[in-house]
Write an enzyme that holds these catalytic residues in place. Structure first.
Site, PDB file in Angstrom:
ATOM      1  CD  GLU A 266      -2.946  -1.296   0.316  1.00 18.75           C
ATOM      2  OE1 GLU A 266      -3.098  -0.036  -0.104  1.00 18.75           O
ATOM      3  OE2 GLU A 266      -3.540  -2.293   0.034  1.00 18.75           O
ATOM      4  CD  GLU A 400       3.028  10.170  -1.012  1.00 19.11           C
ATOM      5  OE1 GLU A 400       4.024   9.503  -1.131  1.00 19.11           O
ATOM      6  OE2 GLU A 400       1.772   9.780  -0.686  1.00 19.11           O
TER       7      GLU A 400
HETATM    8  P1  NAD Z   1       8.298   4.820   4.687  1.00 16.12           P
HETATM    9  O1  NAD Z   1       8.435   4.078   3.382  1.00 16.12           O
HETATM   10  O2  NAD Z   1       9.793   5.511   5.089  1.00 16.12           O
HETATM   11  O3  NAD Z   1       8.379   3.839   5.891  1.00 16.12           O
HETATM   12  C1  NAD Z   1       7.534   2.947   6.057  1.00 16.12           C
HETATM   13  C2  NAD Z   1       7.757   1.697   6.935  1.00 16.12           C
HETATM   14  O4  NAD Z   1       8.682   1.001   6.056  1.00 16.12           O
HETATM   15  C3  NAD Z   1       8.523   2.102   8.225  1.00 16.12           C
HETATM   16  O5  NAD Z   1       8.005   1.132   9.196  1.00 16.12           O
HETATM   17  C4  NAD Z   1      10.129   2.143   7.869  1.00 16.12           C
HETATM   18  O6  NAD Z   1      10.670   1.727   9.009  1.00 16.12           O
HETATM   19  C5  NAD Z   1       9.829   0.790   6.991  1.00 16.12           C
HETATM   20  N1  NAD Z   1      11.202   0.738   6.018  1.00 16.12           N
HETATM   21  C6  NAD Z   1      11.921   1.757   5.685  1.00 16.12           C
HETATM   22  N2  NAD Z   1      12.675   1.491   4.884  1.00 16.12           N
HETATM   23  C7  NAD Z   1      12.806   0.096   4.906  1.00 16.12           C
HETATM   24  C8  NAD Z   1      13.506  -1.132   4.129  1.00 16.12           C
HETATM   25  N3  NAD Z   1      14.644  -0.669   3.552  1.00 16.12           N
HETATM   26  N4  NAD Z   1      12.977  -2.266   4.380  1.00 16.12           N
HETATM   27  C9  NAD Z   1      11.881  -2.563   5.038  1.00 16.12           C
HETATM   28  N5  NAD Z   1      11.483  -1.684   5.847  1.00 16.12           N
HETATM   29  C10 NAD Z   1      11.549  -0.449   5.532  1.00 16.12           C
HETATM   30  O7  NAD Z   1       7.284   5.440   4.890  1.00 16.12           O
HETATM   31  P2  NAD Z   1       6.825   6.654   5.886  1.00 16.12           P
HETATM   32  O8  NAD Z   1       7.428   7.903   5.646  1.00 16.12           O
HETATM   33  O9  NAD Z   1       6.620   6.100   7.104  1.00 16.12           O
HETATM   34  O10 NAD Z   1       5.177   6.823   5.515  1.00 16.12           O
HETATM   35  C11 NAD Z   1       4.790   7.819   4.391  1.00 16.12           C
HETATM   36  C12 NAD Z   1       4.524   7.042   3.130  1.00 16.12           C
HETATM   37  O11 NAD Z   1       3.571   5.954   3.389  1.00 16.12           O
HETATM   38  C13 NAD Z   1       3.713   7.904   2.033  1.00 16.12           C
HETATM   39  O12 NAD Z   1       4.377   7.672   0.781  1.00 16.12           O
HETATM   40  C14 NAD Z   1       2.362   7.452   2.209  1.00 16.12           C
HETATM   41  O13 NAD Z   1       1.697   7.697   0.921  1.00 16.12           O
HETATM   42  C15 NAD Z   1       2.734   6.037   2.591  1.00 16.12           C
HETATM   43  N6  NAD Z   1       1.255   5.311   3.049  1.00 16.12           N
HETATM   44  C16 NAD Z   1       0.389   4.674   1.943  1.00 16.12           C
HETATM   45  C17 NAD Z   1      -0.663   4.178   2.515  1.00 16.12           C
HETATM   46  C18 NAD Z   1      -1.725   3.351   1.626  1.00 16.12           C
HETATM   47  O14 NAD Z   1      -2.502   2.641   2.245  1.00 16.12           O
HETATM   48  N7  NAD Z   1      -1.447   3.342   0.519  1.00 16.12           N
HETATM   49  C19 NAD Z   1      -1.303   4.502   4.026  1.00 16.12           C
HETATM   50  C20 NAD Z   1      -0.278   5.432   4.780  1.00 16.12           C
HETATM   51  C21 NAD Z   1       0.910   5.883   4.226  1.00 16.12           C
END
Ligand code: NAD
Length: 506
Positions: A266, A400
């Site tokens: 997602e 975004e």
């Molecule tokens: P992010 O991708 O930085 O982090 C999300 C999660 O992934 C965190 O728990 C982080 O620790 C983990 N992560 C980061 N790097 C990783 C790796 N290399 N391997 C495994 N895990 C890793 O996102 P964020 O900044 O926490 O959240 C914002 C983003 O989430 C935005 O782009 C937003 O659009 C998206 N989002 C999408 C939905 C949806 O339902 N489509 C819902 C909420 C947020």
């Protein structure tokens, strides 16, 4: 409420003698194997609110080994659906019984206003209740095949699920993942965002108290590239479910290829909100504000592109700016607050860089762009911001931003509105405002997006599938679709005439 009163909420978390919030691995509350910790910050004040264990790769591997043993040898996947349902109903009740505490922890850790976190806790409880109900509903099918065979399917749990969630809805995203996975009989390792682990840890306590067998749920707190990557890479993890940014999603997908684990993603969005001249004017203005400024724009499905009929654009923008300027930006604990802070100093800087970029790209800043008047000195606040006079090539239109920044694009015809709306690599959400019912349906069907609204924005239901087209994701959460994502389908063929086949003569 004073800061110390708010902090008493944290006293119910399991901590080390030094006050570090502990992880939950295999039914034990544990520090990191190397003693590492991470400071947690209140986005509303910039103050440190506590410390949490920072998992090492070894910690993540320990959680995976416990999960593997719990799935392969433990009773959970064999537990009757009625018993799994009973446990999930207990979690829903326990969340409601502790709703105020959960909302305050979330507000303290994520900065979101109480009215948002209170709604998130209620939604999370309802999500557990929905999947508790679904656990016992029919899941297989039967097929009319030539006699003497009878064929039917059953759904079985996938196994060990690694679940990685972001900081914008820490508790709710955990609920969206844990509830269907556990209802289907899987075991879970949850990796909350390193910025917002507290409600996930408190939720693990509720599961522990409700009697979930040890090893069926672990909560591993730590950095994405360490703890999250260990889950994505492990051959002992059968499925990875991720919510977060699109580039992280790509990394996780690559890491998951080793054992071809099942994957659901997602991801991000740049969702269009199309307003036609015949829309109910005040309703469309109101929802245009809700679409972008709910959650301070830190919402994956935010209506961050307003695609506006040029027949009404000046009047609409004037009213939009007038109302955006009255939005009360402030600390999430203040009941007057309508929009809270951004999650971190780093994220605030990123959004500010986009605002500077928008100016240099030649877009016209008509609202906000800096700290809101009267905001506290500390904390990561930004005023509701609006850019007009944009072109489709501008980066502020294409990327975004994940903050309270709205870009306005103008159209003259329905076809142009649809073309602008779909001119994005994302495909998460979209909305149309018009009083012409046929046009509303035409336009919504033309949107290349997984979640759409007509004359509204943002309502989300546990019953209906959530997920994106294009680069906004793979798979669906919520509803029966969300349950199916956590199951394997087994075909069972029964021979009703037990006699040799006669295929070989001898
Ligand atoms: P992010 O991708 O930085 O982090 C999300 C999660 O992934 C965190 O728990 C982080 O620790 C983990 N992560 C980061 N790097 C990783 C790796 N290399 N391997 C495994 N895990 C890793 O996102 P964020 O900044 O926490 O959240 C914002 C983003 O989430 C935005 O782009 C937003 O659009 C998206 N989002 C999408 C939905 C949806 O339902 N489509 C819902 C909420 C947020």
């Amino acid at each position: 409420m004073t800061v110390s009163e708010i902090r008493t909420e944290l006293e119910r978390l399991k901590t080390s003698p030094e006050g570090v919030a502990l992880m939950y691995i295999a039914g034990e509350w544990t520090a990191a194997s190397d003693g590492g910790t991470r400071d947690l910050i209140d986005p509303g004040t910039g103050e440190t609110i506590g410390r949490v264990a920072e998992a090492t790769t070894a910690d993540a591997l320990r959680a995976i080994a416990a999960a593997r043993a719990a799935f392969d040898g433990g009773p959970w996947s064999q537990t009757h659906a009625h018993d799994r349902a009973k446990l999930l109903f207990r979690i829903a009740d326990a969340l409601e019984a502790n709703a105020d505490e959960f909302a305050r922890i979330e507000t303290l850790n994520a900065g979101k206003p109480l009215r948002e976190t209170e709604a998130d806790v209620a939604d999370a409880a309802n999500c557990f209740r929905y999947y508790a109900g679904l656990a016992t509903k029919p899941h297989g099918e039967s097929f009319d095949v030539p006699a003497p065979s009878q064929t039917f399917t059953v759904r079985e749990p996938i196994g060990v699920c690694g679940q990685i969630v972001p900081w914008n809805y820490p508790l709710l995203m955990a609920a969206w993942k844990l509830a269907p996975a556990l209802a289907a009989g899987n075991v879970c390792i949850l990796k909350p965002s390193e910025l917002t682990p507290l409600t996930a840890l408190r939720l693990a306590q509720l599961f522990d108290e409700a009697g979930l067998p040890h090893g069926v749920l672990s909560v591993v707190t730590g950095a994405g590239p360490v703890a999250g990557a260990a889950l994505a890479e492990s051959h002992d993890v059968d499925k990875i479910a991720f919510t977060g940014g699109t580039s992280t999603g790509r990394t996780i997908m690559q890491a998951a290829t080793g054992n071809l684990k099942k994957i659901s993603l997602e991801l991000g969005g740049k969702s269009p909100n199309i307003v036609f001249a015949d829309a109910d004017f005040e309703t469309a203005v109101d929802y245009a504000l809700l679409a972008i400024y709910a959650g301070c724009g830190q919402v994956c499905s935010a209506g961050s592109r307003l695609i506006l009929d040029s027949a009404i654009d000046d009047r609409f923008i004037a009213r939009l700016v007038e109302r955006a300027q009255t939005i009360v930006v402030g600390n999430g604990f203040d009941r007057a607050t309508e929009m809270g802070p951004l999650i971190s100093a780093q994220h605030l800087e990123k959004v500010e860089r986009y605002i500077a970029l928008g100016r240099s790209e030649g877009a016209k800043l008509v609202c906000g762009g800096g700290r809101p008047a009267g905001a506290a000195d500390r904390g990561y606040y930004l005023a509701p911001t609006i850019f007009t006079d944009t072109t489709p090539q501008m980066r502020i239109v294409r990327e975004e931003i994940f903050g309270p920044v709205l870009v306005v694009q103008r159209f003259a015809t329905e076809a142009e509105a649809i073309a602008l709306a779909n001119d994005t690599p994302y495909g998460l959400a979209g909305a149309v405002f018009t009083q012409d019912a046929a046009r509303a349906h035409r336009v919504v069907r033309a949107l290349r997006a997984g979640i759409t609204w007509i004359n509204t924005y943002h309502p989300t239901y546990n019953e209906a599938p959530w997920g994106g087209y294009k680069q906004s994701g793979i798979g669906r959460e919520l509803g029966t679709y969300g349950f199916d994502e956590y199951t394997e389908v087994k075909q069972i063929n029964v021979n009703l005439a037990i006699e040799p086949s006669g295929w070989f003569a001898g």
